[in-house]
Design an enzyme around this catalytic site. Structure first.
Site, PDB file in Angstrom:
ATOM      1  N   ILE A 138       0.896  -1.398   0.259  1.00  0.00           N
ATOM      2  CA  ILE A 138      -0.113  -0.089  -0.177  1.00  0.00           C
ATOM      3  C   ILE A 138       0.783   1.184  -0.114  1.00  0.00           C
ATOM      4  CG2 ILE A 138      -1.734  -1.304   1.203  1.00  0.00           C
ATOM      5  CD1 ILE A 138      -1.129   0.441   3.701  1.00  0.00           C
ATOM      6  N   CYS A 139       0.430   2.339  -0.622  1.00  0.00           N
ATOM      7  CA  CYS A 139       1.112   3.573  -0.836  1.00  0.00           C
ATOM      8  C   CYS A 139       0.987   4.326   0.523  1.00  0.00           C
ATOM      9  CB  CYS A 139       0.578   4.399  -2.096  1.00  0.00           C
ATOM     10  SG  CYS A 139       1.501   6.025  -2.070  1.00  0.00           S
TER      11      CYS A 139
END
Length: 189
Positions: A138-139
């Site tokens: 995930i960013c």
């Protein structure tokens, strides 16, 4: 004044403290700055990590807000578990995995835990959102990494979950459902 209020972000409980800064529920701050290659200091750090995770899970359970399970390998470098969130009264559950950065170079800079946050991954969602890197990571670059950098070595895995994964799930899962990129398990059958 809105300070002192409880905030609910898609069932993830956050507080606003007296200075109007959003903080997670009571999370223990680590004191030991040690990574997996630091021998006895790493064992002390792992005790702090588990203390923080247990306290956070206990708090969530008591509030009826449990939203993840997690466990590590024997050395504390590989973590796996489940995360879930609710959207429109349906539970969406995903596998969680991540490795702690032991030692290495990224863009010519030495990276190692706890100086670098873990890259939390939800492999099932790989390629379903632009806010994710290869492998389902995930960013967290623009929002969480600067916060982590300001709080080294005090932040740990519990903080990554509370301030990284929790808000990401709260924002991204409803969006992915609305876009039709993920379906609830009952709908997929």
């Amino acid at each position: 004044m809105v300070c002192g209020l409880l905030l609910y972000i898609n069932s993830h409980l956050l507080y606003k403290n007296a200075t109007c800064r959003v903080i997670p529920p009571p999370l223990h701050l680590s004191q030991v700055k040690a990574g997996p290659r630091d021998g006895d200091d790493w064992i002390k750090r792992m005790k702090e990590e588990y203390t923080a995770l247990i306290a956070y899970q206990k708090f969530n359970k008591e509030a009826g807000n449990e939203w993840f399970t997690i466990e590590s390998n024997k050395t504390g470098t590989r973590w796996t578990g489940k995360v879930w969130t609710y959207h429109e009264q349906l539970r969406y559950e995903f596998d969680l995995e991540f490795d702690l950065p032991v030692r290495g170079y990224q863009f010519g800079i030495l990276v190692a835990y706890p100086g670098t946050p873990p890259e939390l991954a939800l492999p099932e969602l790989d390629g379903k959102t632009e806010k994710m890197y290869r492998g389902g990571k995930i960013c967290l670059d623009s929002h969480f990494r600067p916060l982590w950098a300001r709080n080294v070595p005090h932040f740990g895995i519990a903080h990554a979950m509370a301030l990284g994964m929790g808000p990401w799930l709260a924002v991204e899962i409803p969006s992915l459902v609305a876009l039709g990129r993920i379906k609830h398990a009952d709908d997929a059958k």
